[in-house]
Enzyme design. Structure first.
Site, PDB file in Angstrom:
ATOM      1  N   GLN A  18       0.798  -1.220   0.000  1.00 18.70           N
ATOM      2  CA  GLN A  18       0.000   0.000   0.000  1.00 18.70           C
ATOM      3  C   GLN A  18       0.835   1.277   0.000  1.00 18.70           C
ATOM      4  O   GLN A  18       0.325   2.337  -0.347  1.00 18.70           O
ATOM      5  CB  GLN A  18      -0.946   0.000   1.203  1.00 18.70           C
ATOM      6  CG  GLN A  18      -2.010  -1.091   1.109  1.00 18.70           C
ATOM      7  CD  GLN A  18      -2.897  -1.126   2.344  1.00 18.70           C
ATOM      8  OE1 GLN A  18      -2.692  -1.944   3.227  1.00 18.70           O
ATOM      9  NE2 GLN A  18      -3.875  -0.244   2.403  1.00 18.70           N
ATOM     10  N   HIS A 112       1.135  -9.259   4.692  1.00 19.04           N
ATOM     11  CA  HIS A 112      -0.001  -8.341   4.799  1.00 19.04           C
ATOM     12  C   HIS A 112      -0.819  -8.454   3.513  1.00 19.04           C
ATOM     13  O   HIS A 112      -0.746  -7.607   2.624  1.00 19.04           O
ATOM     14  CB  HIS A 112       0.474  -6.908   5.028  1.00 19.04           C
ATOM     15  CG  HIS A 112      -0.600  -5.995   5.537  1.00 19.04           C
ATOM     16  ND1 HIS A 112      -0.502  -5.319   6.742  1.00 19.04           N
ATOM     17  CD2 HIS A 112      -1.797  -5.646   5.027  1.00 19.04           C
ATOM     18  CE1 HIS A 112      -1.591  -4.592   6.931  1.00 19.04           C
ATOM     19  NE2 HIS A 112      -2.391  -4.773   5.893  1.00 19.04           N
ATOM     20  N   ASN A 156      -1.755 -10.916   8.433  1.00 20.18           N
ATOM     21  CA  ASN A 156      -2.690  -9.817   8.651  1.00 20.18           C
ATOM     22  C   ASN A 156      -4.109 -10.254   8.318  1.00 20.18           C
ATOM     23  O   ASN A 156      -4.399 -10.685   7.202  1.00 20.18           O
ATOM     24  CB  ASN A 156      -2.307  -8.629   7.763  1.00 20.18           C
ATOM     25  CG  ASN A 156      -3.199  -7.425   8.037  1.00 20.18           C
ATOM     26  OD1 ASN A 156      -3.049  -6.762   9.066  1.00 20.18           O
ATOM     27  ND2 ASN A 156      -4.127  -7.135   7.135  1.00 20.18           N
ATOM     28  N   GLU A 157      -4.978 -10.164   9.295  1.00 20.11           N
ATOM     29  CA  GLU A 157      -6.416 -10.422   9.140  1.00 20.11           C
ATOM     30  C   GLU A 157      -6.732 -11.721   8.390  1.00 20.11           C
ATOM     31  O   GLU A 157      -7.414 -11.716   7.360  1.00 20.11           O
ATOM     32  CB  GLU A 157      -7.107  -9.237   8.471  1.00 20.11           C
ATOM     33  CG  GLU A 157      -7.103  -7.995   9.325  1.00 20.11           C
ATOM     34  CD  GLU A 157      -7.940  -6.867   8.760  1.00 20.11           C
ATOM     35  OE1 GLU A 157      -8.273  -5.960   9.542  1.00 20.11           O
ATOM     36  OE2 GLU A 157      -8.263  -6.875   7.556  1.00 20.11           O
TER      37      GLU A 157
END
Length: 420
Positions: A18, A112, A156-157
């Site tokens: 990102q 991520h 991540n998540e």
């Protein structure tokens, strides 16, 4: 009110894809450039943090914060299956060293969301070899860092796919029915695979994929503890504040059981559980209830509900019995005064949870920079720092200064309504 612990981590979080820019060997990069994909726009240069990370670290340090969560990109480190890049490993090691030089604790995420294109070509997390491949990559990273990082987030998540599937919602408030058909054939050609196998890794929704994510976490945790016994390891879970409206008690309970509790169960053997929360979800008998829009509604369409943070933290801590690290929390808004208000209210609630005996290790805001937000592209501004996308100039917002003030006063300034 009692202060936060003296060892509390105060900082912000980013993810490689990102903010770095030009992550060209990843699955998401490939999908961004498929005509008709659900990504609004390509990430491109993003924030050019691959080259400008010292500026980003300086921003955190100059604000008085003491931690930075960033991710290492698997697709850069292992761009081809079995070939690891020493230069890229050194790059991320320099990032950790720069954190130490500026007095920041690096909190490093090993994956991520994004994965290498070759991993996506072979089925991403659905392939039986996925946990073993992830463990091999993790061992390369941990060994190379040689103790420079003592806080590790494996994944991540991993439960975000379960959330989207069970709730019928897309990441930014759309419905699953409204999503465009995933152009699997074009994506498969881009990564050199077959449409029946190749898949972008975000989000993981298949039972075998979720099972492999869980096994990958176990293997990574074991590897970290073998190679670096003094490290702390956990993973970060999306835990929105699930609440029941009239007749929605069973629905809310089912969501917790499907989306949160199996992952929290696995967290019981971790050193901490990462909690990522932004808002609440209120359920009626037929599913999530749409909250009315107000001037405070997030750009994502989510409800302004700062109490969600302390509620999610209490839930995670009570279920697992391990300390909580807030690995993400924030608000998508162009109104920085609203961001400061959200911070103040949410952190006041978090301070109350600490006062009640909940073990909380730190707070890492999402995000440091206005960045590329997955399917929404550059439309959402979660950052403590604004970005000129032409020049990459960083412009700190008052909210960054405010969070630094909270850190400097160990939360005492939360009782003051000024924003500076």
């Amino acid at each position: 009110m009692p202060a936060f612990p003296d060892s509390f981590l105060w900082g912000a979080a980013t993810s490689g894809h990102q903010v770095e820019g030009n992550n060209t060997s990843s699955d998401v990069w490939a999908m961004e450039h498929v005509p008709g994909s659900t990504f609004h726009e390509p990430s491109g240069d993003a924030c050019d943090s691959y080259h400008r990370y010292p500026e980003d670290i300086d921003l955190l340090a100059d604000a008085g914060l003491n931690a930075y969560r960033f991710s290492v990109e698997w697709s850069r480190i292992e761009p081809e299956k079995g070939r690891f890049s020493r230069a890229e490993l050194d790059h991320y090691l320099r990032m950790a060293a720069t954190c130490h030089e500026r007095g920041l604790t690096p909190v490093v995420t090993l994956s991520h969301f994004t994965v290498p294109a070759w991993f996506a070509r072979d089925g991403a997390w659905n392939q039986p070899e996925a946990p073993e491949l992830f463990e091999r990559y993790c061992r390369q990273v941990i060994a190379h860092f040689a103790g420079e990082v003592t806080w590790w987030v494996t994944l991540n998540e991993p439960n975000v796919g379960a959330l989207l599937s069970a709730s019928g919602l897309l990441a930014y408030g759309g419905s699953a029915e409204a999503a465009r058909e995933d152009p699997k054939e074009t994506f498969a050609r881009r990564v050199g695979g077959e449409p029946s196998t190749a898949t972008v890794a975000l989000p993981v929704t298949t039972p075998e994929g979720v099972a492999n994510l869980c096994e990958a976490h176990r293997r990574a945790r074991t590897a970290i503890r073998e190679l670096q016994p003094k490290a702390r390891v956990g993973w970060s879970l999306t835990i929105q504040d699930f609440q029941a409206g009239a007749g929605g008690e069973q629905r809310a309970a089912d969501m917790l059981r499907q989306i949160v509790e199996p992952f929290l169960e696995l967290s019981k053997d971790d050193d901490f559980v990462g909690v990522q929360t932004y808002t609440r979800m209120v359920f009626g008998p037929d599913g999530p209830l749409k909250q009315p829009r107000t001037e405070r509604t997030f750009q994502t369409g989510w409800e302004y509900y700062p109490q969600a943070l302390s509620n999610a933290v209490r839930l995670a801590a009570s279920f697992t019995g391990v300390p909580v690290l807030v690995t993400e929390h924030g608000i998508a808004t162009a109104d920085d005064d609203l961001r400061v208000a959200y911070l103040r209210e949410a952190l006041t609630g978090l301070r109350g949870a600490v006062a009640d005996g909940t073990a909380v290790l730190g707070y890492l805001h999402w995000t440091l920079l206005d960045n590329w937000e997955w399917h929404a592209g550059y439309a959402m501004t979660f950052g403590l720092v604004a970005l000129d996308r032409e020049t990459f100039e960083r412009a700190p917002k008052p909210s960054l200064r405010y969070l630094g003030r909270v850190a400097a006063t160990n939360g005492a300034c939360l009782d003051d309504n000024s924003s500076s």
